[in-house]
Design a protein around this motif. Structure first.
Motif, mmCIF file in Angstrom:
data_model
loop_
_atom_site.group_PDB
_atom_site.id
_atom_site.type_symbol
_atom_site.label_atom_id
_atom_site.label_comp_id
_atom_site.label_asym_id
_atom_site.label_seq_id
_atom_site.Cartn_x
_atom_site.Cartn_y
_atom_site.Cartn_z
ATOM 1 N N GLU A 59 0.802 -0.988 0.124
ATOM 2 C CA GLU A 59 0.025 -0.007 -0.146
ATOM 3 C C GLU A 59 1.105 1.378 0.115
ATOM 4 N N ILE A 60 0.461 2.207 -0.847
ATOM 5 C CA ILE A 60 1.420 3.411 -0.758
ATOM 6 C C ILE A 60 0.410 4.415 -0.488
ATOM 7 N N ALA A 61 1.106 5.777 -0.025
ATOM 8 C CA ALA A 61 0.002 6.885 -0.081
ATOM 9 C C ALA A 61 0.278 7.873 -1.232
ATOM 10 N N PRO A 62 -0.274 8.893 -1.250
ATOM 11 C CA PRO A 62 -0.530 9.560 -2.397
ATOM 12 C C PRO A 62 0.835 10.154 -2.917
ATOM 13 N N ASP A 63 1.692 10.636 -1.900
ATOM 14 C CA ASP A 63 2.945 11.258 -2.556
ATOM 15 C C ASP A 63 4.255 10.129 -2.984
ATOM 16 N N VAL A 64 3.833 9.161 -2.594
ATOM 17 C CA VAL A 64 5.076 7.997 -2.899
ATOM 18 C C VAL A 64 5.148 7.748 -4.458
ATOM 19 N N THR A 65 6.187 7.982 -5.080
ATOM 20 C CA THR A 65 6.297 7.779 -6.452
ATOM 21 C C THR A 65 7.602 6.954 -6.656
ATOM 22 N N ALA A 66 8.269 6.568 -5.664
ATOM 23 C CA ALA A 66 9.559 5.944 -5.998
ATOM 24 C C ALA A 66 9.345 4.536 -6.321
ATOM 25 N N VAL A 67 8.275 3.979 -5.534
ATOM 26 C CA VAL A 67 7.694 2.685 -5.655
ATOM 27 C C VAL A 67 6.459 2.446 -5.919
ATOM 28 N N GLN A 68 5.998 1.166 -6.347
ATOM 29 C CA GLN A 68 4.692 1.127 -6.666
ATOM 30 C C GLN A 68 4.249 -0.439 -5.829
ATOM 31 N N LYS A 69 2.897 -0.497 -5.868
ATOM 32 C CA LYS A 69 2.307 -1.620 -5.145
ATOM 33 C C LYS A 69 2.851 -2.856 -5.696
#
Ligand SMILES: [Zn+2]
Ligand SMILES: [Zn+2]
Length: 339
Positions: free
Chosen positions: A67-77
């Motif tokens: 799970e990732i929060a909205p500002d996380v761009t370096a990795v994906q689910k």
């Protein structure tokens, strides 16, 4: 969810705890898929280090992002990532200088798996772990690399790299003395393997443990049993012993204007050093916690090159469910994986 707790020396157990939730816009929730023992863990489990349970154990791990929060761009689910053991924001002045073990955005010593001293971040041997500052903390794992070679790059292997890497960059064939033995003793062995991979022509390895001496030899080191008063001298020495005899052996074996790096933790309030000799010879002595996040790329580069492997350093491998027993019985480096 299930989380491994250190209760007291010799006793670990699974406990049911609430699942972590996303708390900030830069958070991720990850599911550990592999965890390794840190050399510190064995000292905690044996009651040799001043850590009082109960607390969640473990801080060397590889995980799947769930799970990732909205500002996380370096990795994906779905990404498989290395998680740095210490908490770091990646943006403060210290993080930008590479001092990620001393991030200014979180309390001093913030890290997973060492109890109240490191803060309430949980431990690596959990069904789920919350990772703040996920863009900075998580490093995607190249798909061609095996878990056995990368599970400790977020801590012990990075610690070993910093004892030899910077100096071999300047003088690639320089001879090195490594005094091993602290806790499980993996850092000294990692240092042997890394020094050979980086080109050192002669890596001498001192230890009192015959099994680790054999491993060091299989990694390209030359084993020396016991605690000699001094050897060499060598331009680069490493004390990974956490024993005054090992510390003195490393320092007294350092040649004039050489560098001695100590990774061992000395819990006594005072530990004597041969300062007169160090002054006369102009020795640089370094000690301190590792800024592992900033060194993970260096370690991944080394693993990817094929010149470094942890396979001979991992002494025991166990299934995840067996963690309480396996952590109490491992000798040098335990690798836990989910089946
Ligand atoms: Zn550690
Ligand atoms: Zn920071």
């Amino acid at each position: 969810m299930r989380q491994l707790f250190f209760i007291r020396p010799g006793v670990l157990e699974w406990r049911d705890v609430p699942e972590p939730k996303l708390e900030g816009s830069g958070d991720a929730i990850v599911r550990p898929v592999a965890a390794a023992s840190c050399d510190l863990d064995i000292a905690i489990i044996r009651g040799e280090a001043p850590f009082l349970g109960p607390f969640p154990l473990g801080h060397d791990f590889v995980a799947e992002v769930v799970e990732i929060a909205p500002d996380v761009t370096a990795v994906q689910k779905g990404d498989i990532v290395i998680v740095a053991g210490s908490i770091s924001c990646g943006k403060c002045g210290r993080c930008r200088r590479g001092l990620t073990g001393d991030c200014a955005a979180v309390p001093f010593l913030s890290m997973y798996g060492i109890g109240a001293l490191g803060g309430d971040w949980g431990g690596a041997v959990s069904d789920l772990v919350r990772v703040p500052y996920a863009n900075a903390m998580l490093v995607p794992l190249p798909s061609n690399l095996g878990l056995i070679d990368v599970t400790s790059v977020g801590d012990n292997a990075a610690d070993a790299w910093h004892t030899v890497g910077p100096y071999l960059d300047a003088a690639p064939e320089a001879p090195i003395l490594i005094v091993g033995g602290a806790g499980g003793g993996s850092i000294g062995l990692y240092a042997v393997a890394i020094a050979r991979a980086l080109g050192s022509a002669q890596v001498d390895y001192v230890d009192y443990d015959s099994k680790r001496l054999e491993v060091a030899q299989s990694l390209g080191g030359s084993p020396i049993e016991g605690w000699p008063a001094s050897l060499g001298p060598y331009p680069i020495t490493v004390d990974a012993s956490a024993d005054k005899r090992g510390l003195w052996c490393a320092i007294r074996s350092t040649e004039g204007n050489g560098v001695c790096t100590s990774t061992g933790i000395y819990y006594a309030p005072e530990t004597p050093l041969p300062l007169q000799e160090m002054y006369m010879k102009g020795i640089t002595f370094k000690t301190g916690r590792i800024h592992a996040r900033s060194l993970i790329p260096k370690m991944l580069e080394l693993v990817s090159s094929g010149s470094f492997s942890s396979a001979k350093i991992v002494s025991e491998q166990s299934d995840w469910d067996d963690a309480p027993r396996a952590f109490c019985e491992y000798t040098t480096k335990l690798l836990l994986t989910r089946s």
